[in-house]
Each structure stands twice: as C-alpha cells, then as structure tokens.
Design a protein around this motif. Structure first.
Motif, PDB file in Angstrom:
ATOM      1  N   CYS A  56      18.568  -5.010  -2.951  1.00  0.00           N
ATOM      2  CA  CYS A  56      18.571  -4.846  -1.738  1.00  0.00           C
ATOM      3  C   CYS A  56      17.292  -5.532  -0.930  1.00  0.00           C
ATOM      4  O   CYS A  56      16.529  -5.521  -1.869  1.00  0.00           O
ATOM      5  CB  CYS A  56      18.677  -3.411  -1.251  1.00  0.00           C
ATOM      6  SG  CYS A  56      20.212  -2.611  -2.105  1.00  0.00           S
ATOM      7  N   LEU A  92      24.856  -2.442  -2.675  1.00  0.00           N
ATOM      8  CA  LEU A  92      24.643  -1.315  -3.958  1.00  0.00           C
ATOM      9  C   LEU A  92      26.003  -0.949  -4.338  1.00  0.00           C
ATOM     10  O   LEU A  92      26.209  -0.685  -5.482  1.00  0.00           O
ATOM     11  CB  LEU A  92      23.909  -0.169  -3.275  1.00  0.00           C
ATOM     12  CG  LEU A  92      23.329   0.915  -4.365  1.00  0.00           C
ATOM     13  CD1 LEU A  92      22.445   0.044  -4.983  1.00  0.00           C
ATOM     14  CD2 LEU A  92      22.830   1.857  -3.531  1.00  0.00           C
ATOM     15  N   HIS A  93      27.254  -0.817  -3.450  1.00  0.00           N
ATOM     16  CA  HIS A  93      28.479  -0.635  -3.952  1.00  0.00           C
ATOM     17  C   HIS A  93      29.638  -1.333  -3.925  1.00  0.00           C
ATOM     18  O   HIS A  93      30.482  -1.489  -4.707  1.00  0.00           O
ATOM     19  CB  HIS A  93      28.876   0.532  -3.218  1.00  0.00           C
ATOM     20  CG  HIS A  93      27.781   2.079  -3.390  1.00  0.00           C
ATOM     21  ND1 HIS A  93      27.867   2.476  -4.567  1.00  0.00           N
ATOM     22  CD2 HIS A  93      27.068   2.413  -2.356  1.00  0.00           C
ATOM     23  CE1 HIS A  93      26.888   3.881  -4.426  1.00  0.00           C
ATOM     24  NE2 HIS A  93      26.357   3.385  -3.129  1.00  0.00           N
ATOM     25  N   HIS A 114      18.809  -3.002  -7.385  1.00  0.00           N
ATOM     26  CA  HIS A 114      19.852  -1.992  -7.160  1.00  0.00           C
ATOM     27  C   HIS A 114      19.640  -0.930  -8.136  1.00  0.00           C
ATOM     28  O   HIS A 114      19.719   0.497  -7.980  1.00  0.00           O
ATOM     29  CB  HIS A 114      21.388  -2.708  -7.514  1.00  0.00           C
ATOM     30  CG  HIS A 114      21.842  -3.374  -6.391  1.00  0.00           C
ATOM     31  ND1 HIS A 114      23.044  -4.194  -6.606  1.00  0.00           N
ATOM     32  CD2 HIS A 114      21.221  -3.497  -5.247  1.00  0.00           C
ATOM     33  CE1 HIS A 114      23.042  -4.803  -5.474  1.00  0.00           C
ATOM     34  NE2 HIS A 114      22.181  -4.472  -4.731  1.00  0.00           N
ATOM     35  N   ARG A 118      19.259   3.167  -7.262  1.00  0.00           N
ATOM     36  CA  ARG A 118      20.184   4.108  -8.166  1.00  0.00           C
ATOM     37  C   ARG A 118      19.178   4.980  -8.761  1.00  0.00           C
ATOM     38  O   ARG A 118      19.722   6.233  -8.652  1.00  0.00           O
ATOM     39  CB  ARG A 118      21.157   3.580  -9.091  1.00  0.00           C
ATOM     40  CG  ARG A 118      22.141   2.460  -8.240  1.00  0.00           C
ATOM     41  CD  ARG A 118      23.234   2.072  -9.273  1.00  0.00           C
ATOM     42  NE  ARG A 118      24.054   1.250  -8.696  1.00  0.00           N
ATOM     43  CZ  ARG A 118      24.328  -0.132  -8.765  1.00  0.00           C
ATOM     44  NH1 ARG A 118      23.313  -0.879  -9.470  1.00  0.00           N
ATOM     45  NH2 ARG A 118      25.149  -0.669  -8.048  1.00  0.00           N
TER      46      ARG A 118
END
Length: 250
Positions: A56, A92-93, A114, A118
């Motif tokens: 990110c 991220l998803h 990421h 997480r």
C-alpha cells in the motif's frame, strides 16, 4: 502520547486519532512499521489499472489522484488524496487494481507491504476497524462526487470541491485562516468535475469577481465561507469528520 512530530507517518497517526484515540501500543506499532519512502515526480503512476500490488502507498507530502483513462486519452479523476491518506488501501483485499493512481505534482510517499498491514491489524483489531472506516468514507465521498457530476451546475461543482478541499485539510491542521493548498491545474479540476478547461476558468473567475474565493498559484483563499457553502449546498456530513473539525463561520 502525541505522535513523534518528525515521524514520516505522523499525519496518518493524527488522522487515525481523529477517528478514535490510539493507545500507546498501537501508535508505537504504527511508527515501527517497515516502510520504504520515495520521492516521486509529478504525474508519476504509483499503481496502474490491472496491477496486482503487494504493498500500500501512504501519502506523506504532496498530492495524488485516482483516475481512469477512456478512448483518445480522455481522463476522469475519481478522487484527490492528500498527506495522511492511503489511496490504494483497497488493494489489501482486491487483488487487481480497477483504476490507476498517480501523483499530482511532486510527492513523497511511503510504501508498506500488505503483509505488514495485515500483521498490524491482526495485533490491533481496533486499527482494522479504523482502516475499514476509511474505505467506507471513500465510498461516501464517491457518492458525493457522483451527485455533483450528475446534478450540480458547473459553479456549484467547483464551489463544492473548494469547500471539501478546505475542510479535509483543516481536519489535519494543514489549512487555516481560510487558506489551503489546491495544487491542481485547471485541467485536473476539469477532469475531476466533468467540465471543460474553459468552463472551469470561467467559474473560477466568477467566484473571484463575486468575492467568494480566489485560486492562484496553488493556493485557495476563501473570502466568504457561508456564502460559498450556500452556493454549493455543501454539507460535510459525507466526509464524516468530527463536529469540531468543521469550519466555523468566517
């Protein structure tokens, strides 16, 4: 404990603190995130449509914008992003980027993997909720922009964007005294608002002539806040800022 005033992630921490008070452990964990800081030139693509990013991007200085290109180079800017924002948090998803992200002028950004994000959210579930909230605010802002492009006049669109840019920056103490950074070209504004350069130029001239706001050399000066708000029918609720972060009457 306040964030380290020299830490590169201080604005991001300040933004999270505006949502809910961060505990010392969570704040220190954010400050200890492994990041890679890069200084990018203007119009540099940070991530492109179709990419599968593994990290990110957090804006540290300067601005960025989400955008999509249509045939013959026609561009639609989807959002503007300022220091403290993570404009590609959705990566991220969502495995594949469905739009591109580029700098608007020179910018300094921090990349964080990421995996690190997480791990952080697994350790601090409250942070996961804050980041989820950020994606919901993004969606709310998209809805606000959609209404503007679909139903507001050209003058109302420009006035509304000026109000939005001011309150967002004021919330992070990046704007005061009715002045804020708006380092965008008229082409950028036109591509964000669904207008032509000529139309944007005319509206900015009229706002200045009417004594409402002046845009020059990357700085917006608001002369009559309440009148500008009334013209734009601006209500900051879609930005979901705390009540004390909304500007008082000029």
């Amino acid at each position: 404990m306040n964030p380290d005033p020299e830490h590169p992630l201080r604005l991001f921490i300040r933004k999270l603190d505006g949502i809910a008070a961060l505990g010392d452990d969570a704040r220190q964990a954010i400050e200890q995130l492994p990041i890679t800081v890069r200084t990018l030139t203007s119009r540099h693509d940070i991530v492109q449509l179709g990419d599968r990013p593994s990290q990110c991007c957090l804006i540290l200085a300067g601005w960025a914008c989400r955008y999509m290109l249509l045939d013959q180079g026609r561009r639609q800017i989807l959002s503007f992003h300022m220091p403290g924002d993570i404009p590609d948090l959705l990566s991220l998803h969502l495995g594949v980027m469905d739009h591109s992200l580029c700098t608007v002028g020179p910018a300094t950004v921090a990349f964080v993997s990421h995996k690190s994000v997480r791990d952080l959210t697994a350790r601090f579930p409250a942070l996961a909720a804050m980041l989820w909230r950020e994606t919901l605010v993004d969606a709310s802002t998209f809805r606000g922009w959609m209404v503007g492009i679909g139903r507001r006049s050209a003058t109302e669109r420009v006035a509304h964007l000026f109000c939005e840019l001011y309150v967002r920056q004021q919330a992070l103490q990046l704007a005061s005294d009715w002045r804020c950074s708006v380092p965008f070209t008229q082409t950028d504004l036109a591509d964000a608002l669904g207008l032509t350069n000529v139309h944007v130029n005319r509206v900015i001239r009229d706002l200045r002539k009417d004594g409402l706001a002046t845009l020059r050399t990357g700085e917006l000066v608001i002369h009559k806040w309440q009148e500008l708000v009334a013209l734009a029918e601006f209500d900051a609720v879609y930005l979901h800022l705390n009540a004390h972060e909304t500007p008082a009457e000029v």
